[in-house]
Design an enzyme around this catalytic site. Sequence first.
Site, PDB file in Angstrom:
ATOM      1  CE1 TYR A   1      -9.368   2.354   7.018  1.00 61.03           C
ATOM      2  CE2 TYR A   1      -8.611   3.519   8.971  1.00 61.03           C
ATOM      3  CZ  TYR A   1      -8.392   3.077   7.681  1.00 61.03           C
ATOM      4  OH  TYR A   1      -7.177   3.331   7.075  1.00 61.03           O
ATOM      5  CE  LYS A   2      -8.115  -1.385   5.281  1.00 57.26           C
ATOM      6  NZ  LYS A   2      -8.615  -0.466   4.252  1.00 57.26           N
TER       7      LYS A   2
ATOM      8  CG  ASP B   1      -0.307  -2.955   6.836  1.00 58.93           C
ATOM      9  OD1 ASP B   1      -1.427  -3.192   7.346  1.00 58.93           O
ATOM     10  OD2 ASP B   1      -0.125  -2.018   6.041  1.00 58.93           O
TER      11      ASP B   1
ATOM     12  CG  PHE C   1      -1.994   1.006   1.216  1.00 58.94           C
ATOM     13  CD1 PHE C   1      -3.117   0.806   0.428  1.00 58.94           C
ATOM     14  CD2 PHE C   1      -1.902   2.160   1.965  1.00 58.94           C
ATOM     15  CE1 PHE C   1      -4.133   1.747   0.392  1.00 58.94           C
ATOM     16  CE2 PHE C   1      -2.910   3.109   1.939  1.00 58.94           C
ATOM     17  CZ  PHE C   1      -4.029   2.904   1.141  1.00 58.94           C
TER      18      PHE C   1
ATOM     19  NE  ARG D   1      -9.511  -2.731  -2.993  1.00 63.03           N
ATOM     20  CZ  ARG D   1      -9.052  -2.399  -1.786  1.00 63.03           C
ATOM     21  NH1 ARG D   1      -8.006  -3.011  -1.283  1.00 63.03           N
ATOM     22  NH2 ARG D   1      -9.649  -1.451  -1.079  1.00 63.03           N
TER      23      ARG D   1
END
Length: 396
Positions: A225-226, A200, A126, A370
């Site tokens: 927050y996912k 991560d 990322f 995605r």
Amino acid sequence: MTDFRERAAALDAGDPLAPWREQFVLEPDLVAYLDGNSLGRLPLRTRDRLAAFVREEWGGRLIRGWSEGWVDLPTQVGDELGALVGAAPGQVVVGDSTTISIAKALHAAASLRPGRDELVLSSADFPTDRYIAAKVARDRGLTVRHVEPTPDGGLDLEPVLGERTAVVLLSHVDYRTGALLDLPALTSQIHAAGGVVVWDLCHSLGVVPTGLDAADVDLAVGCTYKYLNAGPGAPSFIYAAERHLPGLEQPLPGWWSAADLFAMADEYSAAPDVRRLLSGTPNVAGLLAVREGVAMAAEAGIEAARTKSERLTSFALDVLDEAGLEVLTPRDPARRGSHVTVHVPGARAVTEAMVERGVVPDFREPDLVRLGLAPLTTSFEEARRGLAVLTDVLQE
């Protein structure tokens, strides 16, 4: 042609996690929400908890709230979250943004290997991971070494590990393809080379069992927050193995990481425990939202979430295969996270067309769509509806 509507109905009927879906705010205007891998849905209990916090604690108690419990939230919520990732108490704090947490973890890891000068990471990580790694390397005089993912989504670290390796930063799940790395095996390999690993967990937290203590991980970071549904910009966590805490250094010492929080001492002395990874005043509302998301994930069970995640992604792969679409996500369920990625031309335009039809996926430039499948909130029928819209858009 497979009757996917009938198959989805059967899978939903036999899904032990199906009742959890009703504990979230479900958008009446959407056909399908397939972006839980970016931002999870709002839990009803979180909505109620934050309303009570604003009304009764912030509004009713004001500054007294700190002495009535707020001050301990970073470590208390840290321990609760730590249980989800296989960490014993006293090794996790929650408080900063993911970017800040990654920077802290990398600096701390580098401080553990002062005689080495190379920082290794995947070239496909990322952007934040890559940007922060480059900055930490410049600040600490390290050389960045990149490794390319293998065709099956794995990583061959052997060519880049050696006596100069200080830190290796790895993403448990590839944010683009959903490929899942073997955390225990890679951690062991890095340790054998004398390096320190920072994991991560942003795309695996809440949907993939991790076992940080059992795998002998050094440090780890992850957002909430996912799949933990803690809300936009919710604070992230940092894990540091207990064996490293006594001498661990981080680049942003603040009053919250001081040995005596309220001493206001002239000279800084770091807390002897995991609080040394904190910096400034934490976001209380964010911590309360994380607590609710962690509690829901714990009650549902991480193993149950993993089982449903594998079934959801397998179902999606079958639908996409029958439609003749190119999928980049690994076929082996043991080697993928909870999102499926499709290779299509003009991914942004395809995503925009899907949104117009009530389906919210995600895209990555230039040609990746995605599809996030969250075990607690995505039903098989919802996934089927969303995938049907994707295939319709591409046929047109």
